[in-house]
Scaffold this active site. Structure first.
Site, PDB file in Angstrom:
ATOM      1  N   LYS A  75     -12.192  -1.736   6.270  1.00 15.25           N
ATOM      2  CA  LYS A  75     -11.476  -2.540   7.070  1.00 15.25           C
ATOM      3  C   LYS A  75     -11.817  -2.772   8.480  1.00 15.25           C
ATOM      4  CE  LYS A  75      -9.249  -2.819   3.348  1.00 15.25           C
ATOM      5  NZ  LYS A  75      -7.858  -1.815   2.884  1.00 15.25           N
ATOM      6  N   ASP A  93      -1.649   6.476   6.318  1.00 13.98           N
ATOM      7  CA  ASP A  93      -2.694   5.713   5.916  1.00 13.98           C
ATOM      8  C   ASP A  93      -2.889   4.816   6.788  1.00 13.98           C
ATOM      9  OD1 ASP A  93      -4.223   3.905   4.750  1.00 13.98           O
ATOM     10  OD2 ASP A  93      -2.924   3.274   3.240  1.00 13.98           O
ATOM     11  N   TRP A 136       0.716  -1.347  -0.140  1.00 14.25           N
ATOM     12  CA  TRP A 136       0.028   0.210  -0.057  1.00 14.25           C
ATOM     13  C   TRP A 136       0.756   1.384  -0.010  1.00 14.25           C
ATOM     14  CZ3 TRP A 136      -4.331  -0.993  -2.099  1.00 14.25           C
ATOM     15  CH2 TRP A 136      -5.018  -1.951  -1.818  1.00 14.25           C
TER      16      TRP A 136
HETATM   17  C1  LIG Z   1      -7.367  -1.642   1.702  1.00 11.20           C
HETATM   18  C2  LIG Z   1      -6.353  -0.483   1.847  1.00 11.20           C
HETATM   19  C3  LIG Z   1      -6.268   0.619   0.831  1.00 11.20           C
HETATM   20  C4  LIG Z   1      -7.025   0.807  -0.196  1.00 11.20           C
HETATM   21  O1  LIG Z   1      -8.407   1.194  -0.126  1.00 11.20           O
HETATM   22  P1  LIG Z   1      -9.250   0.966  -1.266  1.00 11.20           P
HETATM   23  O2  LIG Z   1     -10.589   1.634  -0.489  1.00 11.20           O
HETATM   24  O3  LIG Z   1      -9.565  -0.282  -2.002  1.00 11.20           O
HETATM   25  O4  LIG Z   1      -8.881   2.105  -2.291  1.00 11.20           O
HETATM   26  C5  LIG Z   1      -5.193   1.269   1.213  1.00 11.20           C
HETATM   27  N1  LIG Z   1      -4.470   1.356   2.331  1.00 11.20           N
HETATM   28  C6  LIG Z   1      -4.550   0.566   3.194  1.00 11.20           C
HETATM   29  C7  LIG Z   1      -3.501   0.350   4.185  1.00 11.20           C
HETATM   30  C8  LIG Z   1      -5.475  -0.743   2.799  1.00 11.20           C
HETATM   31  O5  LIG Z   1      -5.570  -1.611   3.770  1.00 11.20           O
END
Ligand SMILES: *Cc1c(COP(=O)(O)O)cnc(C)c1O
Length: 368
Positions: free
Chosen positions: A199, A175, A106
C-alpha cells in the site's frame, strides 16, 4: 525513451515513486556492479544481507524504533498476520483471549481469524455501518485479554484513527498496512505493529512486523514455523527464503521517504492532499457524498458516492469513464461498498491529487 504513465489511485498494490522504479530498472541487470540482479541473489549472501540490514536500519531511523523492538520481514501479507498475531500473542495470558476493535472489513477479518485460536471480545457495541470509530468511552476492555487489536486505517471503508487507543497498559497491536509511514507514530506505545508493503512502502510480497522483544516466545504450539516470531526474529527474517526483491524495493522506498523529509513531511503532504478532495466533497452540497464521520476520515483512502446520497450508479460509471479518459485509473470503489475510492498514498503527488480535484469540480459543474 519517455514512457506513458497514468495517474494511479489504486488502493493496492499501489503507485510507487518514479525514482524507485527508475533505480530498480537501472539495477535490474547488475546490482552494485556485481554483474547480477537482486532477483538472482542468494538470500544467504553478504550482498543480500546488506540490503536486508540497510532496509531495517532505514525503518528504525524513520520510525525511531526503540532498541527493545525486533523488526521482521515476513511473507503471507497482512492476512498472514491476522493468523500470526493470535498464534504468537494470544497465549501471553492464561485466558487466551483478546480484545478487538472492529471498524471495517480488515479488522473484522482479523477478529474472525483470531477466533480460531482463542476467545475474542469485541470491545464496543457492534456497528451497523463502518463509518465511524465508536467513542472510547463506550469500550469495555477485558483486563485478562492478552492484547488489544485495531486497524489504524480501514482501507475499504476509509476510516482512520487520529489517535492511539488507550489500553490501561494492555499490549496494543495495530494493523497499519494502509497508513504505515504516512504520519509519525510513537512505536513505544505499541506491543506490535504490522504492515503489508504494497500500500504505502513498496510492492506485494513482504510484510513488516515490529514487535516488542518481551512479547516473543509465547507462541501456541500449532503455529506454523514460518509465522513464529521467535524463529524469524532469531534468524533475522532468514529462517527460510524471504521475499528478497520486495525487501529490496521497500529499502528504495524508505530511502525515498527519508530523502523527502521522513514521516513528518509525509504527514504534511498527506493532510494537504486529502484536504483538496474532502474540501470538494464538503462544498458539493451532497453531490459527492462521503459517508464517513468527519472525525475519522482517512487521509489515505477516500471513498465517496456520486450524484446523490448512496450514489447514482450510472453517473458513477460516467465519472470513472471520464477519469480514465484523463489518464486517471483505479478509482472504482471496493466491490463491497461501490462508488468511488481515491487512494492517496505517499507516492501519489500533490499534482496527481490536484488533477483529480480539477476533474471532480468539472464533473460537478457539468452535472449538478
Ligand atoms: C490490504 C490490507 C490487508 C491485507 O493485505 P494482504 O497482503 O492482501 O493480505 C490487511 N489490512 C489492511 C489494513 C489492508 O489495507
Amino acid at each position: 525513451m519517455e514512457q506513458k504513465r497514468v495517474i494511479n489511485f489504486c488502493a493496492g498494490p499501489a503507485k510507487l515513486p518514479q525514482t524507485v522504479l527508475l533505480q530498480a530498472q537501472k539495477e535490474m541487470l547488475s546490482h552494485n556492479d556485481l554483474g547480477f540482479s537482486v532477483l538472482e541473489m542468494s538470500h544467504r549472501s553478504s550482498d543480500f544481507v546488506k540490503i536486508l540490514n540497510k532496509t531495517e536500519s532505514l525503518l528504525r531511523e524513520l520510525l525511531n524504533i526503540p532498541a527493545n523492538y525486533k523488526v521482521m520481514f515476513l511473507q503471507g501479507g497482512g492476512s498472514g498476520q491476522f493468523s500470526a498475531v493470535p498464534l504468537n500473542l494470544i497465549g501471553l495470558k492464561e485466558d487466551k483471549c483478546a480484545d478487538y476493535l472492529v471498524t471495517g472489513t480488515w479488522s473484522a477479518k482479523a477478529a474472525k481469524e483470531a477466533e480460531k485460536y482463542g476467545k475474542v471480545n469485541i470491545v464496543h457495541p457492534k456497528l451497523d455501518s463502518y463509518t465511524k470509530i465508536p467513542d472510547p468511552g463506550s469500550w469495555t476492555l477485558n483486563p485478562s485479554a492478552s492484547y488489544v487489536y485495531y486497524c489504524a486505517n480501514e482501507t475499504v471503508h476509509g476510516v482512520e484513527y487520529n489517535f492511539t487507543p488507550e489500553t490501561n497498559g494492555a499490549v496494543l497491536v495495530s494493523d497499519m498496512s494502509s497508513n504505515f509511514l504516512s504520519r509519525p507514530v510513537d512505536v513505544s506505545k505499541f506491543g506490535l505493529i504490522f504492515a503489508g508493503a504494497q500500500k504505502n512502502v513498496g510492492c506485494a510480497g513482504v510484510t513488516v512486523v515490529i514487535v516488542r522483544e518481551d512479547l516473543i516466545g509465547h507462541t501456541l504450539k500449532e503455529c506454523p514455523i514460518v509465522l513464529d516470531y521467535k524463529v524469524q526474529a532469531e534468524n533475522n527474517s532468514l529462517y527460510n527464503t524471504p521475499p528478497c526483491f520486495s525487501i529490496y524495493i521497500m529499502g528504495l522506498v524508505l530511502e525515498w521517504i527519508k530523502n523527502n523529509g521522513g514521516s513528518a513531511a509525509m504527514e504534511t503532504l498527506n493532510k494537504q492532499k486529502s484536504s483538496i478532495i474532502y474540501d470538494i466533497i464538503n462544498a458539493s452540497k451532497g453531490f459527492f457524498d462521503c459517508p464517513v464521520d468527519v472525525s475519522c476520515r482517512s487521509r489515505m483512502n477516500i471513498p465517496f458516492r456520486v450524484g446523490k446520497k448512496g450514489g447514482d450508479e450510472a453517473l458513477e460509471k460516467d465519472f470513472l469513464d471520464g477519469a480514465s479518459k484523463r489518464g486517471m485509473i483505479s478509482l472504482k470503489g471496493h466491490r463491497s461498498v461501490g462508488g468511488i475510492r481515491a487512494s492517496l498514498y505517499n507516492a501519489v503527488t500533490l499534482e496527481d491529487t490536484e488533477a483529480l480535484g480539477a476533474y471532480m469540480k468539472e464533473f460537478l459543474k457539468e452535472h449538478q
